[in-house]
Motif scaffolding. Structure first.
Motif, PDB file in Angstrom:
ATOM      1  N   SER A 160       0.824  -1.211   0.000  1.00  0.00           N
ATOM      2  CA  SER A 160       0.000   0.000   0.000  1.00  0.00           C
ATOM      3  C   SER A 160       0.862   1.267   0.000  1.00  0.00           C
ATOM      4  CB  SER A 160      -0.923   0.003   1.229  1.00  0.00           C
ATOM      5  OG  SER A 160      -0.172   0.010   2.436  1.00  0.00           O
ATOM      6  N   THR A 161       2.000   1.206  -0.692  1.00  0.00           N
ATOM      7  CA  THR A 161       2.895   2.373  -0.742  1.00  0.00           C
ATOM      8  C   THR A 161       2.264   3.543  -1.475  1.00  0.00           C
ATOM      9  OG1 THR A 161       3.940   1.697  -2.822  1.00  0.00           O
ATOM     10  CG2 THR A 161       4.916   0.874  -0.762  1.00  0.00           C
ATOM     11  N   GLY A 162       1.313   3.256  -2.357  1.00  0.00           N
ATOM     12  CA  GLY A 162       0.722   4.304  -3.181  1.00  0.00           C
ATOM     13  C   GLY A 162       1.529   4.637  -4.411  1.00  0.00           C
ATOM     14  N   LEU A 163       2.700   4.003  -4.572  1.00  0.00           N
ATOM     15  CA  LEU A 163       3.492   4.227  -5.780  1.00  0.00           C
ATOM     16  C   LEU A 163       2.799   3.587  -6.978  1.00  0.00           C
ATOM     17  CD1 LEU A 163       7.092   3.565  -4.397  1.00  0.00           C
ATOM     18  CD2 LEU A 163       5.932   5.768  -4.721  1.00  0.00           C
ATOM     19  N   ALA A 164       3.104   4.083  -8.159  1.00  0.00           N
ATOM     20  CA  ALA A 164       2.471   3.578  -9.388  1.00  0.00           C
ATOM     21  C   ALA A 164       3.065   2.225  -9.745  1.00  0.00           C
ATOM     22  CB  ALA A 164       2.662   4.578 -10.521  1.00  0.00           C
ATOM     23  N   CYS A 165       2.659   1.214  -8.990  1.00  0.00           N
ATOM     24  CA  CYS A 165       3.224  -0.130  -9.140  1.00  0.00           C
ATOM     25  C   CYS A 165       2.113  -1.156  -9.021  1.00  0.00           C
ATOM     26  CB  CYS A 165       4.285  -0.379  -8.067  1.00  0.00           C
ATOM     27  SG  CYS A 165       5.080  -1.987  -8.201  1.00  0.00           S
ATOM     28  N   ASP A 166       1.808  -1.824 -10.116  1.00  0.00           N
ATOM     29  CA  ASP A 166       0.765  -2.847 -10.133  1.00  0.00           C
ATOM     30  C   ASP A 166       1.197  -3.944 -11.096  1.00  0.00           C
ATOM     31  OD1 ASP A 166      -1.501  -4.405 -10.299  1.00  0.00           O
ATOM     32  OD2 ASP A 166      -2.895  -2.725 -10.482  1.00  0.00           O
ATOM     33  N   ASP A 167       1.587  -5.080 -10.549  1.00  0.00           N
ATOM     34  CA  ASP A 167       2.072  -6.172 -11.395  1.00  0.00           C
ATOM     35  C   ASP A 167       0.982  -6.763 -12.275  1.00  0.00           C
ATOM     36  OD1 ASP A 167       4.549  -5.858 -10.272  1.00  0.00           O
ATOM     37  OD2 ASP A 167       4.396  -7.571  -8.913  1.00  0.00           O
ATOM     38  N   ARG A 168      -0.272  -6.474 -11.986  1.00  0.00           N
ATOM     39  CA  ARG A 168      -1.362  -7.023 -12.793  1.00  0.00           C
ATOM     40  C   ARG A 168      -1.773  -6.102 -13.921  1.00  0.00           C
ATOM     41  NH1 ARG A 168      -4.398  -8.932  -7.401  1.00  0.00           N
ATOM     42  NH2 ARG A 168      -2.726 -10.306  -6.726  1.00  0.00           N
ATOM     43  N   ASP A 169      -1.138  -4.952 -13.984  1.00  0.00           N
ATOM     44  CA  ASP A 169      -1.413  -3.984 -15.038  1.00  0.00           C
ATOM     45  C   ASP A 169      -0.141  -3.824 -15.872  1.00  0.00           C
ATOM     46  OD1 ASP A 169      -1.975  -1.861 -16.676  1.00  0.00           O
ATOM     47  OD2 ASP A 169      -2.478  -0.453 -15.058  1.00  0.00           O
ATOM     48  N   ALA A 170      -0.168  -4.326 -17.089  1.00  0.00           N
ATOM     49  CA  ALA A 170       1.023  -4.286 -17.942  1.00  0.00           C
ATOM     50  C   ALA A 170       1.473  -2.860 -18.223  1.00  0.00           C
ATOM     51  CB  ALA A 170       0.746  -5.016 -19.249  1.00  0.00           C
ATOM     52  N   ASN A 171       0.550  -1.901 -18.100  1.00  0.00           N
ATOM     53  CA  ASN A 171       0.893  -0.508 -18.372  1.00  0.00           C
ATOM     54  C   ASN A 171       1.378   0.249 -17.143  1.00  0.00           C
ATOM     55  OD1 ASN A 171       0.129  -0.605 -21.153  1.00  0.00           O
ATOM     56  ND2 ASN A 171      -2.020  -0.564 -20.517  1.00  0.00           N
ATOM     57  N   SER A 172       1.339  -0.395 -15.991  1.00  0.00           N
ATOM     58  CA  SER A 172       1.780   0.273 -14.771  1.00  0.00           C
ATOM     59  C   SER A 172       3.280   0.532 -14.828  1.00  0.00           C
ATOM     60  CB  SER A 172       1.457  -0.597 -13.557  1.00  0.00           C
ATOM     61  OG  SER A 172       2.027  -0.050 -12.381  1.00  0.00           O
ATOM     62  N   PRO A 173       3.725   1.741 -14.468  1.00  0.00           N
ATOM     63  CA  PRO A 173       5.169   2.040 -14.504  1.00  0.00           C
ATOM     64  C   PRO A 173       5.997   1.085 -13.660  1.00  0.00           C
ATOM     65  CG  PRO A 173       3.912   4.066 -14.259  1.00  0.00           C
ATOM     66  CD  PRO A 173       2.926   2.930 -14.110  1.00  0.00           C
ATOM     67  N   PRO A 198       0.095   7.019   0.759  1.00  0.00           N
ATOM     68  CA  PRO A 198       0.500   5.752   1.382  1.00  0.00           C
ATOM     69  C   PRO A 198      -0.565   5.244   2.352  1.00  0.00           C
ATOM     70  CG  PRO A 198       2.332   7.294   1.364  1.00  0.00           C
ATOM     71  CD  PRO A 198       1.128   8.062   0.917  1.00  0.00           C
ATOM     72  N   GLY A 199      -0.838   3.923   2.262  1.00  0.00           N
ATOM     73  CA  GLY A 199      -1.783   3.297   3.166  1.00  0.00           C
ATOM     74  C   GLY A 199      -3.225   3.357   2.743  1.00  0.00           C
ATOM     75  N   THR A 200      -3.525   3.939   1.575  1.00  0.00           N
ATOM     76  CA  THR A 200      -4.929   4.109   1.176  1.00  0.00           C
ATOM     77  C   THR A 200      -5.397   3.106   0.135  1.00  0.00           C
ATOM     78  OG1 THR A 200      -4.342   5.738  -0.530  1.00  0.00           O
ATOM     79  CG2 THR A 200      -4.842   6.568   1.689  1.00  0.00           C
ATOM     80  N   ALA A 201      -4.495   2.430  -0.545  1.00  0.00           N
ATOM     81  CA  ALA A 201      -4.883   1.452  -1.568  1.00  0.00           C
ATOM     82  C   ALA A 201      -3.774   0.417  -1.703  1.00  0.00           C
ATOM     83  CB  ALA A 201      -5.126   2.147  -2.913  1.00  0.00           C
ATOM     84  N   SER A 202      -4.171  -0.846  -1.883  1.00  0.00           N
ATOM     85  CA  SER A 202      -3.195  -1.930  -2.023  1.00  0.00           C
ATOM     86  C   SER A 202      -3.283  -2.531  -3.418  1.00  0.00           C
ATOM     87  CB  SER A 202      -3.443  -3.023  -0.979  1.00  0.00           C
ATOM     88  OG  SER A 202      -3.188  -2.560   0.321  1.00  0.00           O
ATOM     89  N   HIS A 203      -2.141  -2.542  -4.115  1.00  0.00           N
ATOM     90  CA  HIS A 203      -2.038  -3.158  -5.437  1.00  0.00           C
ATOM     91  C   HIS A 203      -0.795  -4.035  -5.450  1.00  0.00           C
ATOM     92  CE1 HIS A 203      -5.274  -0.768  -7.159  1.00  0.00           C
ATOM     93  NE2 HIS A 203      -4.761   0.279  -6.520  1.00  0.00           N
ATOM     94  N   TYR A 204      -0.933  -5.197  -6.055  1.00  0.00           N
ATOM     95  CA  TYR A 204       0.148  -6.185  -5.978  1.00  0.00           C
ATOM     96  C   TYR A 204       1.411  -5.661  -6.654  1.00  0.00           C
ATOM     97  CZ  TYR A 204       2.358 -10.566  -5.226  1.00  0.00           C
ATOM     98  OH  TYR A 204       3.218 -11.519  -4.769  1.00  0.00           O
ATOM     99  N   CYS A 205       2.509  -5.605  -5.879  1.00  0.00           N
ATOM    100  CA  CYS A 205       3.729  -4.962  -6.355  1.00  0.00           C
ATOM    101  C   CYS A 205       4.951  -5.687  -5.818  1.00  0.00           C
ATOM    102  CB  CYS A 205       3.743  -3.501  -5.910  1.00  0.00           C
ATOM    103  SG  CYS A 205       5.288  -2.637  -6.267  1.00  0.00           S
TER     104      CYS A 205
END
Length: 372
Positions: A160-173, A198-205
């Motif tokens: 939940s760092t909030g960084l633009a990181c999502d392993d399930r999105d091929a377009n994620s930086p 930070p801490g507001t959303a969780s995306h697999y990274c």
């Protein structure tokens, strides 16, 4: 023969597997060739199968878990081990694997990284999950944007760092396949733009799990292979593991691709069942085990997640019991159900395939019903 429909579970489950380093694995694509390494047998290893009845399990039902499978080339699994009350009752290998073959764990590695994080906090090398990343990393990445965002260890562990990181999105930086092309993956992760607070959303990274490894290495002044061997693996009698690395071999991949034997994965599962204690020695504090396998967030608004451990309710005799598990692409699992004193390990070669879901079917149709 198990019905073919049993091999193919819900489509949503498949989507979870396909795009991630760890709903699925430490890499939708291989970082390096997945070569199975066979170790010499250890003549001093004590590993004796117990009769299932000795631990309250039905041998006939457990036997069906193996006999009713399709052929190994169809099911694609490499191993299945079942332990109850600390005693192994099933040990089965397929497709060229055996008890002495290392297996690439993919993102099941992350759950082991969680244990290492707990050890580092227990030893006060890291002050706690509230410690900012900048405490350890600012001297090495003084201009990294992420170090100005009050991101802490808890945010890494809960993705939940909030960084633009999502392993399930091929377009994620920050998608792992883009990160793997960089020399310094930690530097790449810390340079990502901020997408959420930070801490507001969780995306697999996976990048966050790799960064945890750098924190541990920096705080302990030891490499991850040395630290893990000294404080986790050696006390459990685990002597042969292989970590992957990056940055011209200077850093360790703690997000995936650790290679271990299934028997040793079972030991790690049993360590969790025993609240971090092994042979009367506290390897990881019980407090850390309890918090690591407790739910802290939802990944993609649906999947219960602790500190690099997944959680899922499993049906058992009209009730539902909480299962904690490590999960790696291709069918790498450590299933842990404390209420039943049950540890189940699977490894497999079903990368980015629906067949990697088969262990859940075996657990629910055979292993859990076998418990008397």
């Amino acid at each position: 023969m198990m019905r073919s429909s049993s091999l193919m579970m819900c489509a949503g489950f498949s989507l979870l597997l396909a795009g991630c380093g760890g709903g699925g694995g430490g890499g939708g694509n291989d970082v390096k060739a997945n070569v199975a390494v066979e170790l010499p047998s250890n003549p001093n290893e004590v590993w004796t199968l117990s009769p299932p009845a000795d631990v309250g399990m039905d041998a006939a039902i457990l036997n069906r878990a193996v006999s009713e499978l399709p052929s190994p080339t169809v099911h694609g699994m490499a191993s299945m081990l079942v332990l109850r009350r600390g005693k192994p009752v099933v040990e089965q290998y397929w497709n060229g694997y055996n008890k002495d073959t290392l297996h690439d764990l993919r993102s099941a590695t992350k759950s082991i990284t969680s244990l290492l994080t707990g050890i580092a906090i227990d030893q006060q090398l890291l002050s706690g999950v509230d410690e900012p990343l900048s405490t350890q990393l600012k001297p090495f990445y003084p201009n990294a944007p992420a170090l100005k965002q009050n991101i802490n260890i808890d945010h890494l562990l809960t993705m939940s760092t909030g960084l633009a990181c999502d392993d399930r999105d091929a377009n994620s930086p920050g998608n792992e396949d883009k990160m793997y092309k960089a020399t310094d993956w930690v530097g790449y992760f810390l340079s990502l733009p901020q997408q959420f607070a930070p801490g507001t959303a969780s995306h697999y990274c996976t990048g966050g799990a790799v960064t945890i490894g750098r924190l541990i290495a920096q705080a302990s002044k030891q490499s991850i292979p040395t630290f893990s061997s000294t404080y986790l693996f050696a006390p459990l009698g685990i002597s042969n593991v292989r970590w992957a690395d990056f940055d011209s071999h200077q850093q360790t991949d703690t997000g995936g691709h650790l290679q271990m034997r299934p028997r040793d994965l079972a030991r790690l599962g049993q360590l969790v069942i025993q609240k971090g204690k092994w042979n009367d020695k506290q390897i990881v504090s019980s407090a850390w085990i309890n918090t690591a396998i407790s739910q802290h967030t939802l990944i993609d608004d649906g999947w219960k997640y602790g500190y690099f451990w997944w959680l899922r309710l499993e049906p058992y005799k009209g009730n539902k019991l909480m299962m904690h598990f490590a999960w790696g692409n291709g069918g790498q699992y450590i299933f842990i159900i404390p209420e039943l004193e049950l540890v189940v390990v699977f490894t497999g070669e079903n990368y980015n395939s629906d067949k990697s879901e088969l262990p859940f079917t075996i657990l629910e149709q055979y292993i859990l019903p076998s418990i008397l």
